[in-house]
Design a protein around this motif. Structure first.
Motif, PDB file in Angstrom:
ATOM      1  N   THR A 129       4.282   2.741  -1.346  1.00  0.00           N
ATOM      2  CA  THR A 129       3.034   1.755  -0.346  1.00  0.00           C
ATOM      3  C   THR A 129       3.576   2.265   1.293  1.00  0.00           C
ATOM      4  OG1 THR A 129       3.508   0.677  -1.582  1.00  0.00           O
ATOM      5  CG2 THR A 129       2.025  -0.292   0.430  1.00  0.00           C
ATOM      6  N   LEU A 130       4.634   2.258   1.621  1.00  0.00           N
ATOM      7  CA  LEU A 130       4.916   2.583   3.397  1.00  0.00           C
ATOM      8  C   LEU A 130       4.846   3.871   3.520  1.00  0.00           C
ATOM      9  CD1 LEU A 130       6.501   1.036   5.696  1.00  0.00           C
ATOM     10  CD2 LEU A 130       8.418   1.918   5.237  1.00  0.00           C
ATOM     11  N   LEU A 131       5.132   4.665   2.827  1.00  0.00           N
ATOM     12  CA  LEU A 131       4.847   5.984   3.018  1.00  0.00           C
ATOM     13  C   LEU A 131       3.791   6.038   3.609  1.00  0.00           C
ATOM     14  CD1 LEU A 131       6.550   9.079   3.157  1.00  0.00           C
ATOM     15  CD2 LEU A 131       6.311   9.516   0.630  1.00  0.00           C
ATOM     16  N   GLN A 132       3.245   5.826   1.902  1.00  0.00           N
ATOM     17  CA  GLN A 132       1.233   6.134   1.872  1.00  0.00           C
ATOM     18  C   GLN A 132       0.578   5.485   3.569  1.00  0.00           C
ATOM     19  OE1 GLN A 132      -0.142   4.661  -2.056  1.00  0.00           O
ATOM     20  NE2 GLN A 132      -0.058   5.793  -2.866  1.00  0.00           N
ATOM     21  N   SER A 133       1.052   4.337   4.039  1.00  0.00           N
ATOM     22  CA  SER A 133       0.662   4.361   4.598  1.00  0.00           C
ATOM     23  C   SER A 133       0.928   4.814   6.220  1.00  0.00           C
ATOM     24  CB  SER A 133       1.392   2.830   5.199  1.00  0.00           C
ATOM     25  OG  SER A 133       2.787   2.501   5.493  1.00  0.00           O
ATOM     26  N   LYS A 134       2.062   5.280   6.204  1.00  0.00           N
ATOM     27  CA  LYS A 134       2.364   6.385   7.052  1.00  0.00           C
ATOM     28  C   LYS A 134       2.211   7.525   7.330  1.00  0.00           C
ATOM     29  CE  LYS A 134       7.560   4.756   7.774  1.00  0.00           C
ATOM     30  NZ  LYS A 134       8.502   5.230   7.802  1.00  0.00           N
TER      31      LYS A 134
ATOM     32  N   LYS B 112      -1.376   7.884   6.373  1.00  0.00           N
ATOM     33  CA  LYS B 112      -2.618   7.777   6.835  1.00  0.00           C
ATOM     34  C   LYS B 112      -2.744   7.733   8.338  1.00  0.00           C
ATOM     35  CE  LYS B 112      -4.082   5.041   2.338  1.00  0.00           C
ATOM     36  NZ  LYS B 112      -4.969   4.079   1.522  1.00  0.00           N
ATOM     37  N   GLU B 113      -1.271   6.749   8.570  1.00  0.00           N
ATOM     38  CA  GLU B 113      -1.542   6.929  10.425  1.00  0.00           C
ATOM     39  C   GLU B 113      -1.097   8.311  10.602  1.00  0.00           C
ATOM     40  OE1 GLU B 113       0.658   4.267  13.197  1.00  0.00           O
ATOM     41  OE2 GLU B 113       1.557   3.936  11.552  1.00  0.00           O
ATOM     42  N   LYS B 114      -0.482   8.950  10.017  1.00  0.00           N
ATOM     43  CA  LYS B 114      -0.088  10.488  11.184  1.00  0.00           C
ATOM     44  C   LYS B 114      -1.399  11.257  10.823  1.00  0.00           C
ATOM     45  CE  LYS B 114       2.765  13.735  10.536  1.00  0.00           C
ATOM     46  NZ  LYS B 114       4.237  14.938   9.913  1.00  0.00           N
ATOM     47  N   SER B 115      -2.228  10.897   9.276  1.00  0.00           N
ATOM     48  CA  SER B 115      -3.608  11.941   9.585  1.00  0.00           C
ATOM     49  C   SER B 115      -4.731  11.546  11.203  1.00  0.00           C
ATOM     50  CB  SER B 115      -4.212  11.579   8.183  1.00  0.00           C
ATOM     51  OG  SER B 115      -4.700  10.396   7.820  1.00  0.00           O
ATOM     52  N   SER B 116      -4.116   9.775  10.139  1.00  0.00           N
ATOM     53  CA  SER B 116      -5.546   9.377  11.578  1.00  0.00           C
ATOM     54  C   SER B 116      -5.334   9.968  12.844  1.00  0.00           C
ATOM     55  CB  SER B 116      -5.482   8.056  11.162  1.00  0.00           C
ATOM     56  OG  SER B 116      -4.181   7.355  11.636  1.00  0.00           O
ATOM     57  N   MET B 117      -4.139   9.666  13.276  1.00  0.00           N
ATOM     58  CA  MET B 117      -3.573  10.444  14.643  1.00  0.00           C
ATOM     59  C   MET B 117      -3.994  11.555  14.896  1.00  0.00           C
ATOM     60  SD  MET B 117      -2.366   8.208  15.871  1.00  0.00           S
ATOM     61  CE  MET B 117      -0.977   8.467  17.657  1.00  0.00           C
ATOM     62  N   THR B 118      -4.277  12.681  13.525  1.00  0.00           N
ATOM     63  CA  THR B 118      -3.975  14.504  14.266  1.00  0.00           C
ATOM     64  C   THR B 118      -5.557  14.401  14.327  1.00  0.00           C
ATOM     65  OG1 THR B 118      -2.061  14.946  12.526  1.00  0.00           O
ATOM     66  CG2 THR B 118      -3.656  16.304  13.550  1.00  0.00           C
ATOM     67  N   ASP B 119      -6.259  13.495  14.008  1.00  0.00           N
ATOM     68  CA  ASP B 119      -7.842  13.490  14.261  1.00  0.00           C
ATOM     69  C   ASP B 119      -8.751  12.864  15.069  1.00  0.00           C
ATOM     70  OD1 ASP B 119      -7.846  14.656  11.352  1.00  0.00           O
ATOM     71  OD2 ASP B 119      -8.570  12.267  10.518  1.00  0.00           O
ATOM     72  N   MET B 120      -7.703  12.478  15.562  1.00  0.00           N
ATOM     73  CA  MET B 120      -8.330  11.844  16.706  1.00  0.00           C
ATOM     74  C   MET B 120      -7.579  12.396  18.190  1.00  0.00           C
ATOM     75  SD  MET B 120      -7.163   7.372  16.831  1.00  0.00           S
ATOM     76  CE  MET B 120      -7.264   7.215  18.233  1.00  0.00           C
TER      77      MET B 120
END
Length: 360
Positions: free
Chosen positions: A332-337, A339-347
């Motif tokens: 679960t922690l890996l998935q959240s990381k 997701k957070e990384k992909s969102s940072m890349t998009d931004m």
């Protein structure tokens, strides 16, 4: 029982028991069998039984039974009176006319020794005696005067009464009729000191004569007792001389016995102390045995080993469950990381594109 026993209060407990006993006896005498009450019976039951028997005789009872618990009073006297009348009726008792006994005058014994009486009492007794006896007795002086006159009157007729012609039965009847008047009493003057002196001399002579005879007996008895005492003393001396060596042996044996008793007491004291020490050691030994048995039973018992195995199995299961939970949490922690990384890349890409557009 006196005539006022049930009328006045003296001892209520005793009076009540006597009342119940007397009532039961009168009921039995009246023809109705009644059990004699005991001292520890119920008083209410006894009173109710007595009153029921009284009603059976047709006597009215217009008072509460509690009035009889005291054992005295008007009600108790009424009950006993009624029961006594019924007992007299049942036994067929009937009153008869009284017969009065004829009083016969007895000769008075004149005592000569009245030294212990006082003068006042003596005068009163003499006055009463004169007043009581003046009707039945003729004084000695009066009797002498009458006798003298009769002698003077009948002196001429003495020769005519040499032979009696009167019947003996009539003579006896006349003698019985006039016998009380023929008694003569001679009153002695108790105040005369000469009589007492004569009596004292008589008593003294009697005492001296009795003393002579008694002294002979006493002297004889004294001599016999003295001889007996001398014999007893000589026998005691002889017995003491003969048993001297036995007395010495007895004394030595008593001394040995006292020594043996002392040694025995000392030895018994040591034995008592050793018994106390032995009891303490025995108690310690019992405790050690009990502890040894408990440890041995715990060492040979397989229950603790089974418990340990069960605990290890449970620990393994819990470890496995914890590993699974850790893996799930890591995933679960890996998935959240990610997701957070992909969102940072998009931004970041959006910001670069906006900057480029603005330059143009």
């Amino acid at each position: 029982l006196n005539r006022h026993y049930f009328a006045l209060p003296t001892n209520p407990g005793e009076q009540f028991f006597m009342f119940c006993t007397l009532a039961a006896w009168l009921i039995t005498k009246a023809g109705h069998p009644f059990e004699q009450p005991q001292e520890y019976d119920d008083p209410n039951a006894i009173i109710s039984n007595v009153l029921s028997e009284l009603r059976s005789f047709g006597r009215p009872v217009d008072f509460p039974p509690s009035k009889l618990k005291a054992g005295y009073g008007e009600q108790a006297c009424y009950v006993l009176d009624c029961l006594a009348e019924e007992a007299l009726k049942y036994t067929g008792f009937s009153w008869k006319r009284p017969t009065y006994p004829t009083e016969e005058l007895e000769e008075e014994e004149i005592t000569e020794d009245d030294a212990e009486l006082t003068l006042n009492k003596l005068e009163e007794d003499v006055a009463e005696e004169e007043s009581d006896n003046e009707e039945n007795f003729i004084d000695l002086n009066v009797l002498k005067a009458q006798t003298y006159r009769s002698d003077m009157n009948d002196s001429a007729k003495q020769e005519e009464i040499l032979q009696s012609t009167i019947d003996a039965a009539e003579w006896n009847l006349e003698v019985e009729r006039v016998l009380p008047q023929l008694k003569v009493t001679v009153r002695t003057d108790n105040k005369d000191w000469r009589i007492h002196v004569d009596q004292m001399h008589q008593h003294k002579d009697g005492i001296e004569s009795s003393l002579k005879e008694t002294r002979g007996y006493l002297d004889k008895l004294h001599n016999e007792i003295s001889r007996t005492l001398e014999k007893i003393n000589s026998r005691e001396k002889y017995i003491n001389n003969q048993l001297e060596h036995l007395v010495q042996e007895y004394r030595s044996a008593q001394a040995l016995l006292s020594e043996a008793k002392e040694k025995y007491q000392e030895g018994s004291g040591g034995v008592t102390e050793r018994i106390r020490v032995l009891s303490e050691i025995t108690e310690v030994l019992e405790r050690v045995k009990q502890e040894t048995e408990e440890k041995g039973s715990s060492m040979t018992d397989g229950a603790p080993l089974v418990k340990i195995k069960q605990a290890l199995t449970k620990l393994k299961q819990e470890t496995t469950q914890m590993d699974i939970q850790i893996g799930v949490i890591e995933h679960t922690l890996l998935q959240s990381k990610l997701k957070e990384k992909s969102s940072m890349t998009d931004m970041h890409a959006t910001m670069i594109s906006e900057a480029t557009v603005g330059a143009y």
